[in-house]
Design a protein around this motif. Structure first.
Motif, PDB file in Angstrom:
ATOM      1  N   GLU A 132      57.046  62.259  72.540  1.00 37.66           N
ATOM      2  CA  GLU A 132      55.967  62.664  72.358  1.00 37.66           C
ATOM      3  C   GLU A 132      55.787  64.072  71.909  1.00 37.66           C
ATOM      4  O   GLU A 132      54.580  64.869  72.034  1.00 37.66           O
ATOM      5  CB  GLU A 132      55.296  62.593  74.020  1.00 37.66           C
TER       6      GLU A 132
ATOM      7  N   ASP B  51      50.376  62.612  75.084  1.00 37.18           N
ATOM      8  CA  ASP B  51      50.493  61.639  76.038  1.00 37.18           C
ATOM      9  C   ASP B  51      50.767  60.442  75.516  1.00 37.18           C
ATOM     10  O   ASP B  51      50.535  59.203  75.997  1.00 37.18           O
ATOM     11  CB  ASP B  51      48.906  61.525  76.789  1.00 37.18           C
ATOM     12  N   ILE B  52      51.040  60.215  74.198  1.00 41.13           N
ATOM     13  CA  ILE B  52      51.382  59.031  73.394  1.00 41.13           C
ATOM     14  C   ILE B  52      52.489  59.299  72.413  1.00 41.13           C
ATOM     15  O   ILE B  52      52.606  60.268  71.925  1.00 41.13           O
ATOM     16  CB  ILE B  52      50.122  58.407  72.765  1.00 41.13           C
ATOM     17  N   TYR B  53      53.616  58.323  72.192  1.00 42.61           N
ATOM     18  CA  TYR B  53      54.481  58.349  71.100  1.00 42.61           C
ATOM     19  C   TYR B  53      54.227  57.465  70.152  1.00 42.61           C
ATOM     20  O   TYR B  53      54.331  55.996  70.394  1.00 42.61           O
ATOM     21  CB  TYR B  53      55.973  58.000  71.801  1.00 42.61           C
ATOM     22  N   ALA B  54      54.090  57.575  68.738  1.00 39.87           N
ATOM     23  CA  ALA B  54      53.880  56.722  67.859  1.00 39.87           C
ATOM     24  C   ALA B  54      54.926  56.912  66.776  1.00 39.87           C
ATOM     25  O   ALA B  54      54.890  58.038  66.186  1.00 39.87           O
ATOM     26  CB  ALA B  54      52.596  56.648  67.130  1.00 39.87           C
TER      27      ALA B  54
ATOM     28  N   THR C   9      49.577  58.349  65.468  1.00 37.21           N
ATOM     29  CA  THR C   9      49.410  58.586  66.943  1.00 37.21           C
ATOM     30  C   THR C   9      47.943  58.596  67.324  1.00 37.21           C
ATOM     31  O   THR C   9      47.705  57.728  68.194  1.00 37.21           O
ATOM     32  CB  THR C   9      50.016  60.368  67.104  1.00 37.21           C
TER      33      THR C   9
ATOM     34  N   LYS D  44      47.294  54.550  67.454  1.00 34.46           N
ATOM     35  CA  LYS D  44      47.761  53.951  68.672  1.00 34.46           C
ATOM     36  C   LYS D  44      47.011  54.206  69.970  1.00 34.46           C
ATOM     37  O   LYS D  44      46.664  53.455  70.703  1.00 34.46           O
ATOM     38  CB  LYS D  44      49.401  54.486  68.805  1.00 34.46           C
ATOM     39  N   LYS D  45      46.768  55.381  69.945  1.00 36.11           N
ATOM     40  CA  LYS D  45      45.816  56.090  71.233  1.00 36.11           C
ATOM     41  C   LYS D  45      44.521  55.221  71.139  1.00 36.11           C
ATOM     42  O   LYS D  45      43.926  54.821  72.153  1.00 36.11           O
ATOM     43  CB  LYS D  45      45.808  57.383  71.198  1.00 36.11           C
TER      44      LYS D  45
ATOM     45  N   ASN E 258      44.178  52.311  69.847  1.00 32.31           N
ATOM     46  CA  ASN E 258      44.196  50.906  69.647  1.00 32.31           C
ATOM     47  C   ASN E 258      43.837  50.303  68.229  1.00 32.31           C
ATOM     48  O   ASN E 258      43.163  49.401  68.336  1.00 32.31           O
ATOM     49  CB  ASN E 258      43.770  50.091  70.772  1.00 32.31           C
TER      50      ASN E 258
END
Length: 443
Positions: A60, A93-96, A310, A313-314, A316
């Motif tokens: 992240e 706050d997210i890993y892509a 990223t 993904k956050k 969706n």
């Protein structure tokens, strides 16, 4: 080292230092810039530079750096510093992970023709613009011409490898009759056959002559024609704040509006870097994904935000291939035309204004879209279907969403716009907007 060797060397370094993902983009930039003022060329400057943009990700945590000394020693130090900085940075706050390639790219975008940056030829183009502006009534002509060839090589930890060349010509010309009478025009192109310095100079000279002896404009709400250079600036704001990064950060006036009708139904704007032969066309984004057309506004309805992996993904959803490794961004904005013309628009207005250029767009509130900008160069008062005279010292103080809803007509003819006020190349018509709020400006 060859560019692909630099990419592979840096990728290996990133992996060895502990990066989970990495992207390297090496750019060879050949540029010739000509500046002119008082009808004469004042500077001819050459730039020949190679640099690398390195992106490092540890799950992240992310860091991006630019490196201009591409020796092995400097690259090793830069990568070590980048990975160490990423490890200490605040995690997202997210890993892509970066997209998994390899990918197939559009041959028309990969094999763009290189422009010959011949000094004599470019000086001739400047002279064409200056002569045309003088012929139409300008007294002092100034501006710049930039010719550029760029070779870009990308390699990522997602098995992406690609190389492309991109060439552009960019002329900005201003004509002056006196201190308060000026006109500005542009010609930008990715191919010499689309480059038209004579027409740009003629337009600047014509506008300068027409704007002689301006009087103080009257503040108030008016029907206004926003010329292509003005509406391109507003379209850039739509593209910029369609970035999912700004939406997620809560600083976009487009936040939480997907599917809503936020503009007049005659307004449709897309980002299309896949439009071969246009100024902003490019085959891949900074993650190596093949670019494509993405509708932003369609008949007034907000259809999409612009995503990298990223933000996708956050939210969706799928990436729109608009990376920016940190901030997704537009490449090449297209505003759809209608069937009107500037002449028809003028004839339809009983009391209004015609703006040909603006500077200094600034926000009072990013989230609501409240902004102001200063009309510059030629601005005209329209009375009873005709241009009555030139005016000055007004400021647009309004809201972008309100302006979009009040758009009534767009011209059939469109113009490519890019200069220091308009970062993203934009193809746009002139636009008629009702009830635009003008306040007094001291500039």
């Amino acid at each position: 080292m060859r560019d692909e060797d630099i990419c592979q060397f840096v990728l290996d370094l990133c992996r060895n230092e502990g990066a989970t993902d990495a992207s390297v983009m090496v750019m060879e930039n050949e540029e010739k810039m000509i500046r002119f003022s008082n009808n004469q060329i004042t500077v001819i400057k050459d730039l020949d530079e190679t640099s690398a943009s390195i992106f490092v990700q540890i799950k992240e945590r992310k860091v991006g750096i630019n490196v201009y000394d591409l020796s092995r020693r400097k690259l090793k130090a830069a990568v070590k510093r980048a990975v160490e900085t990423a490890a200490k940075s605040q995690p997202g706050d997210i890993y892509a992970p970066l997209p998994k390639g390899p990918f197939k790219y559009d041959d028309r975008l990969m094999n763009q023709r290189e422009i010959l940056l011949d000094s004599e030829e470019l000086v001739g183009s400047v002279q064409e613009a200056v002569d045309a502006a003088l012929k139409e009534g300008g007294k002092r002509i100034a501006g710049s011409l930039i010719g550029r060839n760029v070779q870009v090589t990308i390699m990522t930890s997602g098995d992406v490898f690609a190389r492309t060349k991109k060439s552009t010509l960019e002329l900005s010309v201003r004509a002056f009759v006196n201190e308060h009478a000026s006109g500005h025009s542009l010609s930008i192109a990715s191919k010499p056959e689309d480059f038209d310095p004579k027409s740009a100079g003629a337009e600047a000279g014509t506008l300068a002559k027409l704007s002689s002896n301006p009087v103080q404009g009257t503040p108030g709400k008016f029907t206004a024609i926003l010329g292509p250079m003005v509406f391109a600036d507003l379209a850039n704001q739509i593209g910029r704040f369609a970035s999912a990064f700004y939406v997620d950060a809560g600083i976009s006036f487009l936040g939480d509006k997907i599917g809503e009708k936020i503009a007049s139904e005659v307004v449709s704007i897309s980002d299309d870097p896949s439009a071969a032969g246009t100024y902003g066309a490019f085959p891949f984004d900074a993650e190596g994904l093949p670019t494509k057309r993405t509708p932003i506004l369609e008949k007034g309805v907000l259809k999409n935000y612009l995503h990298n992996s990223t933000t996708a993904k956050k939210f969706n959803t799928e990436s729109t291939a608009n990376a920016g490794l940190i901030v997704p961004h537009p490449f090449n904005l297209i505003v759809e035309p209608c069937n009107s013309s500037v002449e028809k628009m003028i004839n339809s207005i009983d009391d209004g204004l015609y703006l040909t250029n603006n500077w200094y767009l600034r926000y009072q509130n990013y989230k609501t879209g409240d902004f102001s900008t200063i009309p510059r160069d030629a601005m005209f008062l329209i009375r009873k279907g005709e241009i009555e005279r030139a005016v000055r010292e007004l400021r647009i103080s309004d809201n972008i969403l309100r302006i979009l809803k009040n758009v009534k007509e767009l011209s059939r003819e469109r113009k490519w716009v890019k200069w220091w006020e308009v970062d993203v190349p934009t193809l746009t018509p002139a636009v008629l907007v009702e009830q635009v709020n003008f306040t007094k400006s001291t500039n």
